[in-house]
Design a protein around this motif. Structure first.
Motif, PDB file in Angstrom:
ATOM      1  N   LEU A  36      -3.702  30.922  23.055  1.00  0.00           N
ATOM      2  CA  LEU A  36      -4.709  29.566  22.140  1.00  0.00           C
ATOM      3  C   LEU A  36      -3.476  28.423  21.824  1.00  0.00           C
ATOM      4  O   LEU A  36      -4.901  27.530  21.739  1.00  0.00           O
ATOM      5  N   ASN A  37      -2.663  28.099  21.753  1.00  0.00           N
ATOM      6  CA  ASN A  37      -1.633  27.598  21.412  1.00  0.00           C
ATOM      7  C   ASN A  37      -0.321  27.530  21.887  1.00  0.00           C
ATOM      8  O   ASN A  37       0.386  28.505  22.307  1.00  0.00           O
ATOM      9  N   GLU A  38       0.626  25.816  22.439  1.00  0.00           N
ATOM     10  CA  GLU A  38       1.449  26.065  22.840  1.00  0.00           C
ATOM     11  C   GLU A  38       2.344  25.609  21.997  1.00  0.00           C
ATOM     12  O   GLU A  38       2.243  24.455  21.905  1.00  0.00           O
ATOM     13  N   THR A  39       4.003  25.988  21.634  1.00  0.00           N
ATOM     14  CA  THR A  39       4.663  25.279  21.601  1.00  0.00           C
ATOM     15  C   THR A  39       5.638  24.698  21.734  1.00  0.00           C
ATOM     16  O   THR A  39       6.002  25.136  22.921  1.00  0.00           O
ATOM     17  N   ARG A  40       7.064  24.318  21.470  1.00  0.00           N
ATOM     18  CA  ARG A  40       8.259  24.084  22.098  1.00  0.00           C
ATOM     19  C   ARG A  40       9.127  25.371  22.708  1.00  0.00           C
ATOM     20  O   ARG A  40       9.223  25.832  23.828  1.00  0.00           O
ATOM     21  N   LYS A  41       8.344  26.333  21.566  1.00  0.00           N
ATOM     22  CA  LYS A  41       9.685  27.516  21.442  1.00  0.00           C
ATOM     23  C   LYS A  41       8.335  28.825  21.585  1.00  0.00           C
ATOM     24  O   LYS A  41       9.145  29.790  21.937  1.00  0.00           O
ATOM     25  N   THR A  42       7.404  28.626  21.618  1.00  0.00           N
ATOM     26  CA  THR A  42       5.999  29.621  21.489  1.00  0.00           C
ATOM     27  C   THR A  42       5.360  30.255  21.990  1.00  0.00           C
ATOM     28  O   THR A  42       4.244  28.806  22.238  1.00  0.00           O
ATOM     29  N   LEU A  43       4.228  30.787  22.288  1.00  0.00           N
ATOM     30  CA  LEU A  43       2.644  31.047  23.097  1.00  0.00           C
ATOM     31  C   LEU A  43       2.726  31.623  21.648  1.00  0.00           C
ATOM     32  O   LEU A  43       2.515  32.859  21.161  1.00  0.00           O
ATOM     33  N   ASN A  44       0.531  31.653  21.467  1.00  0.00           N
ATOM     34  CA  ASN A  44       0.522  31.938  20.630  1.00  0.00           C
ATOM     35  C   ASN A  44      -0.920  32.638  21.701  1.00  0.00           C
ATOM     36  O   ASN A  44      -1.747  32.551  21.928  1.00  0.00           O
ATOM     37  N   ILE A  45      -0.610  34.098  21.719  1.00  0.00           N
ATOM     38  CA  ILE A  45      -1.284  34.417  22.622  1.00  0.00           C
ATOM     39  C   ILE A  45      -2.229  35.735  22.212  1.00  0.00           C
ATOM     40  O   ILE A  45      -2.809  36.639  21.503  1.00  0.00           O
ATOM     41  N   SER A  46      -3.657  35.085  21.461  1.00  0.00           N
ATOM     42  CA  SER A  46      -4.707  36.136  21.238  1.00  0.00           C
ATOM     43  C   SER A  46      -3.996  36.171  19.502  1.00  0.00           C
ATOM     44  O   SER A  46      -4.672  37.406  19.131  1.00  0.00           O
ATOM     45  N   GLY A  47      -3.477  34.950  18.835  1.00  0.00           N
ATOM     46  CA  GLY A  47      -3.472  35.053  17.225  1.00  0.00           C
ATOM     47  C   GLY A  47      -1.761  35.351  16.691  1.00  0.00           C
ATOM     48  O   GLY A  47      -1.442  35.689  16.087  1.00  0.00           O
ATOM     49  N   LYS A  48      -1.082  36.413  18.153  1.00  0.00           N
ATOM     50  CA  LYS A  48       0.033  36.290  18.264  1.00  0.00           C
ATOM     51  C   LYS A  48       0.863  35.423  18.613  1.00  0.00           C
ATOM     52  O   LYS A  48       1.126  34.816  20.044  1.00  0.00           O
ATOM     53  N   ILE A  49       2.596  35.289  17.541  1.00  0.00           N
ATOM     54  CA  ILE A  49       3.103  34.138  17.877  1.00  0.00           C
ATOM     55  C   ILE A  49       4.302  35.268  18.672  1.00  0.00           C
ATOM     56  O   ILE A  49       5.070  35.911  18.492  1.00  0.00           O
ATOM     57  N   ILE A  50       4.144  34.401  20.179  1.00  0.00           N
ATOM     58  CA  ILE A  50       5.851  35.402  20.994  1.00  0.00           C
ATOM     59  C   ILE A  50       6.189  33.678  21.493  1.00  0.00           C
ATOM     60  O   ILE A  50       5.940  32.708  21.517  1.00  0.00           O
ATOM     61  N   PRO A  51       7.566  34.483  21.003  1.00  0.00           N
ATOM     62  CA  PRO A  51       8.584  33.237  21.120  1.00  0.00           C
ATOM     63  C   PRO A  51       8.749  33.316  23.127  1.00  0.00           C
ATOM     64  O   PRO A  51       8.802  34.064  23.317  1.00  0.00           O
ATOM     65  N   LYS A  52       8.782  32.304  23.368  1.00  0.00           N
ATOM     66  CA  LYS A  52       8.968  31.688  24.823  1.00  0.00           C
ATOM     67  C   LYS A  52      10.292  32.914  25.472  1.00  0.00           C
ATOM     68  O   LYS A  52      10.842  33.339  26.154  1.00  0.00           O
ATOM     69  N   LYS A  53      11.530  32.435  24.625  1.00  0.00           N
ATOM     70  CA  LYS A  53      13.322  32.765  24.644  1.00  0.00           C
ATOM     71  C   LYS A  53      13.248  33.826  25.389  1.00  0.00           C
ATOM     72  O   LYS A  53      13.194  35.314  24.101  1.00  0.00           O
ATOM     73  N   GLY A  54      13.314  34.647  26.002  1.00  0.00           N
ATOM     74  CA  GLY A  54      14.052  35.797  26.175  1.00  0.00           C
ATOM     75  C   GLY A  54      12.698  37.285  26.343  1.00  0.00           C
ATOM     76  O   GLY A  54      13.034  38.068  26.924  1.00  0.00           O
ATOM     77  N   CYS A  55      11.254  36.569  26.683  1.00  0.00           N
ATOM     78  CA  CYS A  55      10.061  37.032  27.177  1.00  0.00           C
ATOM     79  C   CYS A  55       9.709  37.298  28.518  1.00  0.00           C
ATOM     80  O   CYS A  55      10.999  35.785  29.464  1.00  0.00           O
ATOM     81  N   SER A  56       9.168  36.913  29.163  1.00  0.00           N
ATOM     82  CA  SER A  56       8.854  37.760  30.459  1.00  0.00           C
ATOM     83  C   SER A  56       7.236  37.602  30.601  1.00  0.00           C
ATOM     84  O   SER A  56       7.057  38.349  29.190  1.00  0.00           O
ATOM     85  N   PHE A  57       6.124  36.698  31.345  1.00  0.00           N
ATOM     86  CA  PHE A  57       4.835  37.228  30.427  1.00  0.00           C
ATOM     87  C   PHE A  57       3.995  37.067  32.129  1.00  0.00           C
ATOM     88  O   PHE A  57       4.405  36.868  33.628  1.00  0.00           O
ATOM     89  N   ILE A  58       3.122  38.001  31.917  1.00  0.00           N
ATOM     90  CA  ILE A  58       2.125  37.855  33.575  1.00  0.00           C
ATOM     91  C   ILE A  58       0.973  36.988  33.144  1.00  0.00           C
ATOM     92  O   ILE A  58       0.221  37.110  32.353  1.00  0.00           O
ATOM     93  N   PHE A  59       0.920  35.900  33.722  1.00  0.00           N
ATOM     94  CA  PHE A  59      -0.296  35.257  33.572  1.00  0.00           C
ATOM     95  C   PHE A  59      -1.065  35.314  34.485  1.00  0.00           C
ATOM     96  O   PHE A  59      -1.653  35.282  35.290  1.00  0.00           O
ATOM     97  N   ASN A  60      -3.016  35.495  34.163  1.00  0.00           N
ATOM     98  CA  ASN A  60      -3.306  35.687  35.430  1.00  0.00           C
ATOM     99  C   ASN A  60      -4.406  34.090  35.499  1.00  0.00           C
ATOM    100  O   ASN A  60      -4.206  33.622  34.752  1.00  0.00           O
ATOM    101  N   LEU A  61      -4.648  33.939  37.315  1.00  0.00           N
ATOM    102  CA  LEU A  61      -4.657  32.235  37.372  1.00  0.00           C
ATOM    103  C   LEU A  61      -5.916  32.731  37.586  1.00  0.00           C
ATOM    104  O   LEU A  61      -6.870  33.833  37.400  1.00  0.00           O
ATOM    105  N   PRO A  62      -7.205  32.060  37.257  1.00  0.00           N
ATOM    106  CA  PRO A  62      -8.455  31.390  37.516  1.00  0.00           C
ATOM    107  C   PRO A  62      -9.061  32.393  38.816  1.00  0.00           C
ATOM    108  O   PRO A  62      -9.960  32.696  38.887  1.00  0.00           O
ATOM    109  N   GLU A  63      -8.248  32.646  39.842  1.00  0.00           N
ATOM    110  CA  GLU A  63      -8.415  33.165  41.386  1.00  0.00           C
ATOM    111  C   GLU A  63      -7.929  34.512  40.763  1.00  0.00           C
ATOM    112  O   GLU A  63      -8.564  35.348  41.783  1.00  0.00           O
ATOM    113  N   GLY A  64      -7.464  35.063  40.239  1.00  0.00           N
ATOM    114  CA  GLY A  64      -7.453  36.386  39.612  1.00  0.00           C
ATOM    115  C   GLY A  64      -5.623  36.881  40.223  1.00  0.00           C
ATOM    116  O   GLY A  64      -5.976  37.772  39.937  1.00  0.00           O
TER     117      GLY A  64
END
Length: 84
Positions: A36-64
């Motif tokens: 939903l939003n992104e700052t320098r240090k965080t991602l807002n994923i469906s209302g939950k603020i997740i720090p970028k540093k120290g985490c890993s993410f799986i992003f789904n691209l539009p093509e699947g």
């Protein structure tokens, strides 16, 4: 510009579906939804603020396509990351 696994780190992340794969905080692992939003240090994923540093993410691209990204690689201001 079309989003690909190669240019994802330089692309806009807002609107993409994401899942927290690994996190120092076990309660954040498995959180999924749309960015939903992104700052320098965080991602807002469906209302939950997740720090970028120290985490890993799986992003789904539009093509699947699913792309795993180390949060340290996307740490920093979105506008600066996109320019580089």
């Amino acid at each position: 510009m079309k989003i690909t696994p190669e240019n994802l780190k330089k692309h806009e992340l807002i609107g993409l579906k994401a899942t927290v794969k690994n996190s120092p905080n076990p309660y954040q692992e498995g959180v999924e939804g749309h960015v939903l939003n992104e700052t320098r240090k965080t991602l807002n994923i469906s209302g939950k603020i997740i720090p970028k540093k120290g985490c890993s993410f799986i992003f789904n691209l539009p093509e699947g396509i699913k792309v795993k990204v180390n949060g340290n690689k996307i740490y920093g201001s979105p506008e600066n990351r996109i320019k580089n």
